[in-house]
Scaffold this active site. Sequence first.
Site, mmCIF file in Angstrom:
data_model
loop_
_atom_site.group_PDB
_atom_site.id
_atom_site.type_symbol
_atom_site.label_atom_id
_atom_site.label_comp_id
_atom_site.label_asym_id
_atom_site.label_seq_id
_atom_site.Cartn_x
_atom_site.Cartn_y
_atom_site.Cartn_z
ATOM 1 N N ASP A 175 0.866 -1.176 0.000
ATOM 2 C CA ASP A 175 0.000 0.000 0.000
ATOM 3 C C ASP A 175 0.908 1.232 0.000
ATOM 4 O O ASP A 175 2.096 1.153 0.340
ATOM 5 C CB ASP A 175 -0.883 -0.024 1.245
ATOM 6 C CG ASP A 175 -1.680 1.249 1.409
ATOM 7 O OD1 ASP A 175 -2.448 1.592 0.497
ATOM 8 O OD2 ASP A 175 -1.518 1.915 2.451
ATOM 9 N N ASP A 217 -0.350 5.247 0.563
ATOM 10 C CA ASP A 217 -0.720 6.270 1.541
ATOM 11 C C ASP A 217 -0.804 5.655 2.935
ATOM 12 O O ASP A 217 -1.600 4.746 3.177
ATOM 13 C CB ASP A 217 -2.077 6.898 1.182
ATOM 14 C CG ASP A 217 -1.997 7.785 -0.042
ATOM 15 O OD1 ASP A 217 -1.188 8.717 -0.034
ATOM 16 O OD2 ASP A 217 -2.741 7.522 -1.000
#
Length: 327
Positions: free
Chosen positions: A11, A13
């Site tokens: 991932d 953010d």
Amino acid sequence: MLDRHDAVLLDLDGTVYHGPQPIPHAAEAIASARERGTRIRFVTNNASKAPDAVAEHLRSLGVAADVDEVLTSAQAAARVLREHLPEGAVVLVVGAGALAAEVDGGGLRSVRKAGDDVAAVVQGHSPKTGWADLAEACIAIRGGALWVASNTDATLPTERGLLPGNGSMVAALKAATDREPIVAGKPQPPLFLAAAESAGATSPLVVGDRLDTDIAGAVAAEVDSLVVLTGVATPASLLAAIPAERPRYLSADLTGLDGKADELEIGPRPGWRVEPGDAALVVTSDGGHDSLELLRTLCAAAWRHEITAVREGDDASAGALAELGLT
């Protein structure tokens, strides 16, 4: 960890960066994984940037990244649209130009205004989305158009804290239309499965900061996951995690990629005793001082006994619980 898993699906953010700010140790940890021969894929629910822009942003933060290593929810949304619509169909886009480009690049035609020819609405995050955009989508959805959301993240982690994400805008349209969208990105498994396939991985590891998207997506895709505490997930939310949102491993940040898998795995850890009491888990130290080791132990006990409240049994446990924000 990297001997056990042949690819890392990251991932972005809250895991690698907060907007324009890199998360400490992330670039070094990713570089170290590459040096060991581990394949890297960047899997993001943010549909506001094209893959080449995401790769460029990563490189600006000191993280080596090629465009082919980036998979976005905008790409996933465009794939869903192609599965449901004939070539040339008109799609109303609520989101950034990157999302519209994915629609157009897939043989469909993007527009910004509702009309009788609109076959679908696709919605992705954009900081410029306003009432007028939602109004056009509302008209089209109420008129029977297919509705696809790139993701439903309620918040977006930034250097200023948590801000409204695409899910908050999707919620507004849910209220206005009494409809539910098809969700293309995390926590649905296709985005992770596509990332694993592109890396040629047989034992991928998902790494993320959100239980409801990153970890839930990994569980749905039936692959292992590592949660990091650099974004949305907190010790309290981990204790309360439902089975569909429980990671296998826990680390403070991406330095966990260089750690030993058995030591990062959630379960009873040396140095701590956790016993179920009256409506709370009672923690005592057996020589332990590491608060993350305690958290791994606590998660296992909370999930087994379905108890999320905790209380200290001695001074050492009181200090560790305070570090975790669980007092």
